[in-house]
Scaffold this active site. Structure first.
Site, PDB file in Angstrom:
ATOM      1  N   HIS A   1      -7.910   1.360   1.946  1.00  0.00           N
ATOM      2  CA  HIS A   1      -7.800   0.924   3.353  1.00  0.00           C
ATOM      3  C   HIS A   1      -8.606   1.849   4.286  1.00  0.00           C
ATOM      4  O   HIS A   1      -8.090   2.350   5.294  1.00  0.00           O
ATOM      5  CB  HIS A   1      -6.335   0.875   3.798  1.00  0.00           C
ATOM      6  CG  HIS A   1      -6.111  -0.059   4.946  1.00  0.00           C
ATOM      7  ND1 HIS A   1      -4.957  -0.760   5.132  1.00  0.00           N
ATOM      8  CD2 HIS A   1      -6.922  -0.431   5.986  1.00  0.00           C
ATOM      9  CE1 HIS A   1      -5.041  -1.495   6.231  1.00  0.00           C
ATOM     10  NE2 HIS A   1      -6.237  -1.303   6.766  1.00  0.00           N
TER      11      HIS A   1
ATOM     12  N   GLU B   1       0.851  -1.198   0.000  1.00  0.00           N
ATOM     13  CA  GLU B   1       0.000   0.000   0.000  1.00  0.00           C
ATOM     14  C   GLU B   1       0.883   1.243   0.000  1.00  0.00           C
ATOM     15  O   GLU B   1       1.959   1.235   0.613  1.00  0.00           O
ATOM     16  CB  GLU B   1      -0.905   0.009   1.238  1.00  0.00           C
ATOM     17  CG  GLU B   1      -1.865  -1.180   1.249  1.00  0.00           C
ATOM     18  CD  GLU B   1      -2.806  -1.203   2.458  1.00  0.00           C
ATOM     19  OE1 GLU B   1      -2.725  -0.283   3.305  1.00  0.00           O
ATOM     20  OE2 GLU B   1      -3.622  -2.145   2.541  1.00  0.00           O
TER      21      GLU B   1
HETATM   22  N1  LIG Z   1     -10.045  -2.593   6.390  1.00  0.00           N
HETATM   23  C1  LIG Z   1      -9.901  -2.003   7.549  1.00  0.00           C
HETATM   24  O1  LIG Z   1      -9.797  -0.783   7.637  1.00  0.00           O
HETATM   25  C2  LIG Z   1      -9.881  -2.839   8.794  1.00  0.00           C
HETATM   26  C3  LIG Z   1     -10.339  -2.289  10.002  1.00  0.00           C
HETATM   27  C4  LIG Z   1     -10.373  -3.098  11.134  1.00  0.00           C
HETATM   28  C5  LIG Z   1      -9.920  -4.417  11.069  1.00  0.00           C
HETATM   29  N2  LIG Z   1      -9.432  -4.903   9.890  1.00  0.00           N
HETATM   30  C6  LIG Z   1      -8.948  -6.290   9.782  1.00  0.00           C
HETATM   31  O2  LIG Z   1     -10.066  -7.164   9.745  1.00  0.00           O
HETATM   32  C7  LIG Z   1      -9.674  -8.449  10.206  1.00  0.00           C
HETATM   33  C8  LIG Z   1     -10.705  -8.999  11.177  1.00  0.00           C
HETATM   34  O3  LIG Z   1     -10.767  -8.164  12.317  1.00  0.00           O
HETATM   35  P1  LIG Z   1     -11.527  -8.649  13.637  1.00  0.00           P
HETATM   36  O4  LIG Z   1     -11.524  -7.519  14.585  1.00  0.00           O
HETATM   37  O5  LIG Z   1     -12.802  -9.305  13.285  1.00  0.00           O
HETATM   38  O6  LIG Z   1     -10.500  -9.774  14.135  1.00  0.00           O
HETATM   39  P2  LIG Z   1     -10.786 -10.978  15.120  1.00  0.00           P
HETATM   40  O7  LIG Z   1      -9.470 -11.340  15.678  1.00  0.00           O
HETATM   41  O8  LIG Z   1     -11.911 -10.654  16.050  1.00  0.00           O
HETATM   42  O9  LIG Z   1     -11.300 -12.153  14.158  1.00  0.00           O
HETATM   43  C9  LIG Z   1     -10.474 -12.837  13.273  1.00  0.00           C
HETATM   44  C10 LIG Z   1     -11.011 -14.253  13.156  1.00  0.00           C
HETATM   45  O10 LIG Z   1     -10.365 -14.904  12.075  1.00  0.00           O
HETATM   46  C11 LIG Z   1     -10.151 -16.265  12.463  1.00  0.00           C
HETATM   47  N3  LIG Z   1      -9.123 -16.804  11.574  1.00  0.00           N
HETATM   48  C12 LIG Z   1      -7.803 -16.502  11.535  1.00  0.00           C
HETATM   49  N4  LIG Z   1      -7.193 -17.164  10.529  1.00  0.00           N
HETATM   50  C13 LIG Z   1      -8.157 -17.893   9.930  1.00  0.00           C
HETATM   51  C14 LIG Z   1      -8.156 -18.764   8.826  1.00  0.00           C
HETATM   52  N5  LIG Z   1      -7.041 -19.017   8.142  1.00  0.00           N
HETATM   53  N6  LIG Z   1      -9.318 -19.353   8.479  1.00  0.00           N
HETATM   54  C15 LIG Z   1     -10.455 -19.105   9.177  1.00  0.00           C
HETATM   55  N7  LIG Z   1     -10.525 -18.269  10.229  1.00  0.00           N
HETATM   56  C16 LIG Z   1      -9.387 -17.669  10.592  1.00  0.00           C
HETATM   57  C17 LIG Z   1      -9.767 -16.159  13.914  1.00  0.00           C
HETATM   58  O11 LIG Z   1      -9.922 -17.403  14.574  1.00  0.00           O
HETATM   59  C18 LIG Z   1     -10.758 -15.100  14.398  1.00  0.00           C
HETATM   60  O12 LIG Z   1     -11.976 -15.665  14.832  1.00  0.00           O
HETATM   61  C19 LIG Z   1      -8.279  -8.272  10.811  1.00  0.00           C
HETATM   62  O13 LIG Z   1      -7.319  -8.725   9.886  1.00  0.00           O
HETATM   63  C20 LIG Z   1      -8.167  -6.774  10.993  1.00  0.00           C
HETATM   64  O14 LIG Z   1      -6.822  -6.334  10.937  1.00  0.00           O
HETATM   65  C21 LIG Z   1      -9.419  -4.144   8.750  1.00  0.00           C
END
Ligand SMILES: NC(=O)c1ccc[n+]([C@@H]2O[C@H](COP(=O)([O-])OP(=O)(O)OC[C@H]3O[C@@H](n4cnc5c(N)ncnc54)[C@H](O)[C@@H]3O)[C@@H](O)[C@H]2O)c1
Length: 408
Positions: free
Chosen positions: A293, A270
């Site tokens: 993002h 990015e």
């Molecule tokens: N786009 C954005 O601006 C933005 C903003 C906030 C969060 N995010 C990203 O979104 C994602 C999710 O955030 P969250 O708060 O829900 O996280 P979280 O930790 O609550 O949930 C992630 C889930 O993914 C599961 N997981 C991990 N690897 C896996 C796989 N290979 N297969 C299946 N399940 C798997 C974990 O067990 C967990 O339940 C994170 O990567 C976070 O960085 C992006």
């Protein structure tokens, strides 16, 4: 105004908030009696170390680096609030060793990400971005071909954590049938159906939305093989982490027509700052939504981050609550009528016994006591029946296992 204080005496707690922390966060700390200094930008290492003299609480966002050197010099610092989601910018091991609690806002932008995903699922099903681009170019092309309602269609959510599970609820409210796959057992919300494997999910749904965390094993979780397993004319969304998707493979499956559209908010590489060119194989492809993002970037999320993290700092400074601290053991001690001592120490056997002996020898009776441990450290919150005299703190600090001892 009530002056918040920590430690002996009534010196006000001083907070330094850098990087334009949201005004609601500043307001909350002032309202709770803290002395707050604000800075617009981030401070470099030397300036930050100098600015932290006499400061109890530090608030930063993602640009300020809090290094081991800064933490070793900041002897009055008790807690750091990262007014953002990530805490990579803080040396957490050094913070723990110095007895400094670190807080962040892990859930404040969850809803924002979910709303963008919902909007994109509908926009992809209706080719909205292509239609509006054509209209702006003066092209009128009225057709129902390839446009779908999302009601009744199947959505596969990969990663059923905070974001994935909330998307599940909203998608069901739109009439979608939700399937999900997570590495750990997660409670199915509503009528959502748990899949036993990623492959099972990919074969069962028409839209796939990825919400896994950024662990290294998730690098290229979606590559040629996974896209090939998706049903023909499926839609694909990734609003999680850029390295999770092989963008070149995705582009191939979009160009071949196997996938009908995609929405991406995160990318393997990015731009570092606004204005820098965004380079991607996905640029220019039809029915592909690209956002910079911004999934979690809303004014509501920023305000929530401000009040959430400020509240955590205030609760810690006032009563020693470490709920949702990213580095210290978590305790949420209820207030009693007693005088409070917080005691961070090395997590070795017998420390609590030594603390109790010290207090007994000084004639203090313990009214309430809470202990939690995490890794190498233990955190005890003790309420005693007499005012905390300097000799009590001195005797507790003299224990070889003590890391930080304060009255609250
Ligand atoms: N786009 C954005 O601006 C933005 C903003 C906030 C969060 N995010 C990203 O979104 C994602 C999710 O955030 P969250 O708060 O829900 O996280 P979280 O930790 O609550 O949930 C992630 C889930 O993914 C599961 N997981 C991990 N690897 C896996 C796989 N290979 N297969 C299946 N399940 C798997 C974990 O067990 C967990 O339940 C994170 O990567 C976070 O960085 C992006």
């Amino acid at each position: 105004m009530l002056l918040a204080s920590c430690g002996l005496g009534s010196a006000p707690v001083k907070a330094l908030l850098c990087e334009n922390v949201h005004p609601e966060g500043v307001r909350l700390l002032r309202q709770r009696g803290f002395e707050v200094e604000t800075r617009d930008g981030a401070l470099g290492e030397d300036d930050l170390a100098a600015a932290l003299a006499g400061v109890d609480l530090l608030g930063i966002r993602s640009t300020t680096t809090v290094s081991r050197r800064v933490l070793e010099q900041a002897t009055s610092l008790k807690a750091i609030g990262a007014f953002c989601i990530g805490t990579n910018q803080i040396d957490l091991d050094a913070a723990t060793a110095a007895g400094v609690a670190v807080f962040n806002a892990p859930y404040s932008n969850t809803r924002s990400v979910v709303e963008l995903a919902v909007a994109e699922i509908i926009a992809l099903a209706r080719h909205l971005t292509d239609q509006t681009a054509a209209m702006h170019a003066g092209v009128w092309h009225k057709s129902a071909h390839g446009s779908h309602e999302v009601r009744g269609r199947t959505l596969g959510i990969v990663g059923y954590g905070s974001i994935g599970s909330q998307l599940s609820v909203m998608a069901e409210a739109l009439g979608m049938q939700v399937h999900y796959f997570d590495l750990v057992d997660r409670l199915a919300l509503g009528n959502a159906r748990r899949c036993g494997s990623l492959d099972e999910l990919l074969g069962a749904v028409e839209t796939v939305s990825v919400h896994v965390d950024g662990r290294p094993e998730n690098r290229r979780l979606f590559s040629d093989e996974q896209f090939a397993r998706m049903r023909p004319r499926s839609l694909f969304l990734n609003l999680s982490r850029g390295h999770v998707v092989d963008d070149a493979a995705l582009a191939r499956h979009l160009v071949s027509g196997h996938l009908a559209g995609a929405a991406l908010d995160v990318y393997p590489t990015e731009p570092k700052s606004n204005g820098e060119e965004f380079v991607s194989v996905l640029r220019g492809l039809p029915n592909v939504i690209l956002t910079p993002h911004v999934g979690g970037s809303t004014e509501e999320a920023q305000e929530d981050i401000g009040t959430f993290v400020a509240g955590k700092l205030a609760d810690f400074a006032e009563g020693g609550s470490t709920v949702l601290s990213v580095n210290l053991p978590q305790v949420a001690p209820a207030r009693t009528a007693g005088y409070r001592i917080v005691h961070l120490h090395a997590n070795v056997p017998g420390v609590l016994a030594k603390i109790n002996t010290v207090l007994a020898e000084l004639g203090a009776n313990i009214v309430a006591q809470t202990l939690a441990t995490r890794g190498h450290v233990g955190f005890a919150v003790l309420d005693i029946d007499k005012e905390v005299a300097p000799e009590v703190l001195g005797a507790l600090r003299a224990l070889p296992e003590s890391v930080r001892v304060e009255a609250r």
